[in-house]
Scaffold this motif. Structure first.
Motif, mmCIF file in Angstrom:
data_model
loop_
_atom_site.group_PDB
_atom_site.id
_atom_site.type_symbol
_atom_site.label_atom_id
_atom_site.label_comp_id
_atom_site.label_asym_id
_atom_site.label_seq_id
_atom_site.Cartn_x
_atom_site.Cartn_y
_atom_site.Cartn_z
ATOM 1 N N MET A 12 40.458 54.400 53.785
ATOM 2 C CA MET A 12 41.579 53.733 53.134
ATOM 3 C C MET A 12 42.109 52.643 54.048
ATOM 4 O O MET A 12 42.322 52.858 55.242
ATOM 5 C CB MET A 12 42.704 54.724 52.810
ATOM 6 N N THR A 23 40.436 51.118 48.931
ATOM 7 C CA THR A 23 39.737 52.364 49.265
ATOM 8 C C THR A 23 38.242 52.119 49.206
ATOM 9 O O THR A 23 37.737 51.557 48.232
ATOM 10 C CB THR A 23 40.113 53.489 48.279
ATOM 11 N N ILE A 34 37.492 49.967 45.976
ATOM 12 C CA ILE A 34 38.496 49.965 44.910
ATOM 13 C C ILE A 34 39.651 49.117 45.410
ATOM 14 O O ILE A 34 40.349 49.472 46.360
ATOM 15 C CB ILE A 34 38.992 51.396 44.587
ATOM 16 N N ASP A 35 39.843 47.952 44.799
ATOM 17 C CA ASP A 35 40.841 46.957 45.195
ATOM 18 C C ASP A 35 40.475 46.324 46.537
ATOM 19 O O ASP A 35 39.614 46.828 47.268
ATOM 20 C CB ASP A 35 42.255 47.536 45.200
ATOM 21 N N THR A 64 41.750 48.170 40.183
ATOM 22 C CA THR A 64 42.565 49.065 39.369
ATOM 23 C C THR A 64 43.407 48.277 38.380
ATOM 24 O O THR A 64 43.776 48.789 37.329
ATOM 25 C CB THR A 64 43.502 49.918 40.237
ATOM 26 N N HIS A 70 46.139 42.541 44.766
ATOM 27 C CA HIS A 70 45.131 43.604 44.850
ATOM 28 C C HIS A 70 43.710 43.068 44.766
ATOM 29 O O HIS A 70 42.763 43.847 44.891
ATOM 30 C CB HIS A 70 45.356 44.639 43.746
ATOM 31 N N TYR A 137 42.632 54.315 36.275
ATOM 32 C CA TYR A 137 42.591 55.160 37.461
ATOM 33 C C TYR A 137 41.132 55.450 37.782
ATOM 34 O O TYR A 137 40.249 55.365 36.917
ATOM 35 C CB TYR A 137 43.407 56.444 37.298
ATOM 36 N N CYS A 147 42.695 57.275 42.606
ATOM 37 C CA CYS A 147 43.304 55.966 42.872
ATOM 38 C C CYS A 147 44.016 55.519 41.594
ATOM 39 O O CYS A 147 43.386 55.450 40.533
ATOM 40 C CB CYS A 147 42.240 54.945 43.253
ATOM 41 N N ILE A 183 46.234 58.033 45.687
ATOM 42 C CA ILE A 183 46.246 56.763 46.408
ATOM 43 C C ILE A 183 46.859 55.715 45.496
ATOM 44 O O ILE A 183 46.319 55.405 44.431
ATOM 45 C CB ILE A 183 44.826 56.349 46.838
ATOM 46 N N ARG A 189 48.510 56.753 50.860
ATOM 47 C CA ARG A 189 48.206 57.964 50.089
ATOM 48 C C ARG A 189 49.396 58.901 50.099
ATOM 49 O O ARG A 189 50.208 58.907 51.019
ATOM 50 C CB ARG A 189 46.990 58.680 50.676
#
Length: 272
Positions: A12, A23, A34-35, A64, A70, A137, A147, A183, A189
């Motif tokens: 993370m 992540t 992710i992002d 996301t 992001h 998610y 997430c 997260i 988190r």
């Protein structure tokens, strides 16, 4: 930017800009992100760690939700397959300050559930409209985490231009997964209890605003003075980031007459 290892194959990253979160899931020499953080400088630091220090190649980068704070790193991984929900443009254009310089068209879009095997993990991408229509998610049962993007902001929510009822429903859907770690899009988190705390905050803010609108006396001034502590769940101590976004929530409530419909419906029920 700071980073930590959640599992041997899950990392993370939290950037300086807006404390945005990314992540990474590792499969051998390859990574799925992710992002990708909120500024180019943060994203470059992420790349230096993930690709330089750890010698991984980012093959997939999923959002996301498609807001600039992001997606800053999308331009830094040209070899990656970029994924987003089909309403990504709606989310990008709904921002108060869209940053065209950080915009990159995703290579693939989807509008239903999607499952992707990555190393020992099976990642389930599920549409979860709340703060934006394109929110999703990413559920990872094998890592006991999910997430959730910006449907929570720490232990609170940020209303922005969203329907509060949609945000609440989105959080409820994530609660039903029963994951131990959540997260968020910002800060980092949290244990699963953060979802309950965010719903508590939203419900208390709604109840407080409805009560003030019913009094109809200096409503805006009294809304602006709502302390975050009156909306937080018992035992929750706000961090500076949550205090700042609570302040912004109060501005949104006033400017957009948030909860005015709820107040009117409540009044009509009492008078019925």
């Amino acid at each position: 930017m700071r980073w930590e290892t959640l599992h041997p194959d899950v990392l993370m990253f939290v950037g300086e800009d807006h404390q945005s979160v990314a992540t990474a899931f590792i499969d051998g020499d390859d990574a799925l992100l992710i992002d990708s953080l909120g500024s180019l400088e943060d994203a470059r630091q992420l790349r230096r760690v993930l690709c330089g220090q750890l010698d991984k190649t980012v093959r997939v980068l999923a959002a996301t939700h498609f807001m600039s704070d992001h997606t800053a790193g999308m331009s830094l991984f040209p070899e990656a397959l970029t994924l987003a929900h089909r309403h990504y443009r709606h989310a990008f254009l709904s921002q108060n300050q869209p940053q065209a310089a950080l915009y990159r068209e995703p290579r693939a879009v989807f509008d239903g559930a999607m499952t992707l095997r990555w190393g020992r993990h099976q990642l389930r991408f599920e549409p979860n409209p709340g703060k934006t229509l394109d929110h999703l998610y990413v559920d990872v049962p094998s890592a006991d985490l999910v997430c959730v993007g910006d449907n929570i902001v720490g232990r609170i929510v940020y209303l922005s231009k969203a329907d509060p009822a949609m945000i609440r429903a989105a959080i409820q859907r994530v609660r039903g997964l029963g994951r131990g770690t959540v997260i968020g899009g910002h800060i980092g988190r949290f244990p699963a209890e953060a979802l309950d705390h965010a719903i508590h905050y939203l419900d208390r803010l709604r109840e407080t605003v409805i009560g003030l609108r019913a009094d109809a006396i200096a409503v805006d001034q009294r809304i602006a003075a709502i302390a975050i502590e009156t909306c937080l769940a018992p035992g929750v101590e706000p961090v500076a980031f949550e205090r700042e976004w609570h302040r912004r929530n109060l501005q949104v409530v006033i400017a957009q007459s948030v909860f005015a419909l709820d107040a009117a419906l409540s009044a009509s029920e009492v008078g019925a």
